[in-house]
Motif scaffolding. Structure first.
Motif: not given
Length: 536
Positions: A345-368
């Motif tokens: 359960x907690x590994x899957x939670x970590x996977x979900x959270x890191x997906x949010x990080x990936x999405x926001x990081x890509x959003x910032x990078x695209x604006x860069x």
């Protein structure tokens, strides 16, 4: 703004020096900052408003907090301090390294408040560096920031793939062992998924981001409670705070300890990501720096607490953790303390959270990418600068980011150690793209008539800025060195090769002709043309 004022402003823009917007200053002083809306302030800095300002206060904070991916990034980088020095390195490298990271974050927040544009700290070079040096300094800063963000997205989504496959391994009682090819394949699918999300409108990105912070904090709190409640054998306080057991091969022990800083440096980085969506935030000069300061403060404090809890419950067999068949030391801790279902359960939670990080990081990078293309700092800039008319977002820049990140992660087909160098590249490249403008502000601030934004550190500004520069200079030396000795082709830290390769390409591109067209961050408010490449 009346017609006469507008004429004065256009004439100022058409002068040879695009940064000379002095005719506008009396207008600003006469009206007062309170009468200017956010787009007027952007025009004052020299840019046409392009994006819709649809990021709320909570979404802005959530975006800034999501960049760290606190819970998940500690899980994916826990092995660095574990190998560097064991229990004490895990606890104290986060505590000590976090001070340096906070100084960088607060220094960045100040500059974001003064210059809230999608260019982030890259744009600040226009106002912090003397004109003779500004083009080449901003060029290096822009390329360092781009490299750091591409490496950040790549390493984040690589870790996403590792977490997902670790969950599969746990579900099959460790009878399944993922290979490099499996990780690369899953990574590519995850990056393309994040590209699809970032192709949506800002309004949808705002809605998705709002959910993140509350979910992340809830998962972290529940995880800490479950670990403390379910653990049957706690380590002693003396062991947690004083036991040093390096297994890196480096001597003396104190030097080995320093490699533990990579965990906190990778988690607490990409500070200016929020700046890259500044043109999509209402009252960005206040909300963006506030979000950076609050998000990083929470990351620092909660990250230290989470690390302490993990050390209390991890046992003392460090070798079994670092060589876990699950693939992640923290995943093994979860399995040992919480059992199969709890760890899953907690590994899957970590996977979900890191997906949010990936999405926001890509959003910032695209604006860069979009902001650098606006200034013709990239090859084929005209294409990457385009805004999709339906979503009003830089969709082409998003998918360029997708291709670059997948290409970089293909290194993992040959060596896991080589791909892990990307973690180091992220911290080094991003932090230097911040401290160069910070250092320029310290050196040339008075000469360039630097003025604080509405959010600033007051009298603490100068010492905090100076420590940020000194800290980055110190840890960068550590991060380019091999983490393990004796050094072999398999465990070599290839971060310096990736870093040098990209910088060499940028400098060759500069001297081969880019310097003829590139003048640094430029004004694009020439109202006689809608073509962004007819800038003054």
């Amino acid at each position: 703004m009346d017609a006469q004022s507008g004429t004065i402003f256009i004439d100022a823009v058409k002068e040879k020096d695009p940064s000379n917007l002095k005719p506008l200053k009396p207008i600003v002083e006469e009206l007062g900052d309170s009468s200017l809306n956010e787009d007027d302030k952007l025009v004052e800095l020299g840019y046409k408003p392009v994006f819709k300002r649809e990021f709320s206060t909570w979404a802005t904070f959530s975006f800034a907090f999501s960049i760290s991916g606190l819970y998940a990034t500690i899980i994916t980088t826990f092995s660095y301090p574990l190998v560097a020095g064991g229990a004490a390195a895990i606890v104290w490298s986060w505590f000590i390294g976090g001070v340096g990271c906070m100084c960088i974050a607060l220094s960045v927040a100040e500059l974001v408040s003064a210059y809230p544009t999608s260019g982030g700290l890259y744009f600040t070079c226009k106002n912090l560096v003397p004109p003779n040096y500004m083009p080449v300094v901003s060029w290096v800063v822009g390329w360092l920031n781009l490299l750091g963000q591409v490496a950040g997205v790549s390493s984040t989504d690589w870790s996403c793939a590792q977490l997902l496959l670790s969950a599969v391994s746990v579900s099959k009682d460790m009878t399944y062992q993922p290979t490099n090819r499996h990780v690369v394949g899953v990574m590519a699918a995850i990056i393309m998924f994040h590209g699809f999300i970032n192709s949506l409108s800002t309004r949808w990105l705002d809605r998705i981001t709002r959910f993140y912070a509350a979910f992340h904090l809830l998962v972290l709190l529940i995880c800490i409670i479950c670990l403390l409640a379910m653990c049957k054998h706690f380590n002693t306080g003396k062991y947690v705070f004083t036991s040093v057991e390096p297994s890196s091969g480096w001597k003396p022990t104190g030097f080995s300890f320093l490699f533990g800083f990579l965990s906190v440096a990778w988690s607490m980085t990409d500070y200016d990501a929020t700046a890259h969506i500044a043109e999509e935030i209402e009252n960005a000069a206040v909300r963006a720096p506030q979000a950076i300061a609050l998000a990083l403060s929470l990351t620092y404090f909660l990250g230290w607490i989470f690390n302490i809890v993990l050390v209390f419950v991890m046992g003392t067999n460090l070798a079994s953790l670092s060589q876990s068949s699950i693939g992640q030391p923290v995943a093994q801790i979860f399995y040992d303390v919480l059992g199969k279902n709890g760890s899953l359960a907690f590994i899957i939670f970590a996977f979900v959270i890191l997906n949010f990080t990936g999405v926001t990081s890509m959003q910032a990078n695209a604006r860069t990418i979009w902001a650098l293309s606006r200034d013709q700092a990239l090859p084929f800039s005209r294409y990457w600068y385009r805004i999709n008319k339906t979503t009003t977002t830089p969709v082409i820049a998003v998918w360029l980011n997708v291709l670059c990140c997948i290409g970089l992660n293909l290194i993992g087909l040959g060596s896991i150690e080589a791909i892990e160098a990307i973690f180091s590249v992220t911290s080094i490249a991003l932090d230097w793209s911040y401290v160069i403008p910070i250092a320029c502000r310290l050196i040339f601030g008075k000469r360039m008539n630097y003025k604080h934004g509405p959010w600033n550190l007051g009298w603490l500004s100068m010492p905090v800025n100076a420590f940020a520069v000194a800290w980055t200079s110190f840890v960068s030396v550590i991060f380019v060195m091999p983490n393990i000795r004796p050094v072999t082709p398999e465990n070599m830290n290839y971060a310096i090769i990736v870093l040098a390769g990209v910088l060499l390409f940028s400098l060759v591109y500069w001297w081969s002709g880019a310097r003829k067209n590139y003048i640094g961050p430029r004004v694009n408010v020439d109202m006689d043309s809608d073509d962004p490449f007819k800038m003054k």
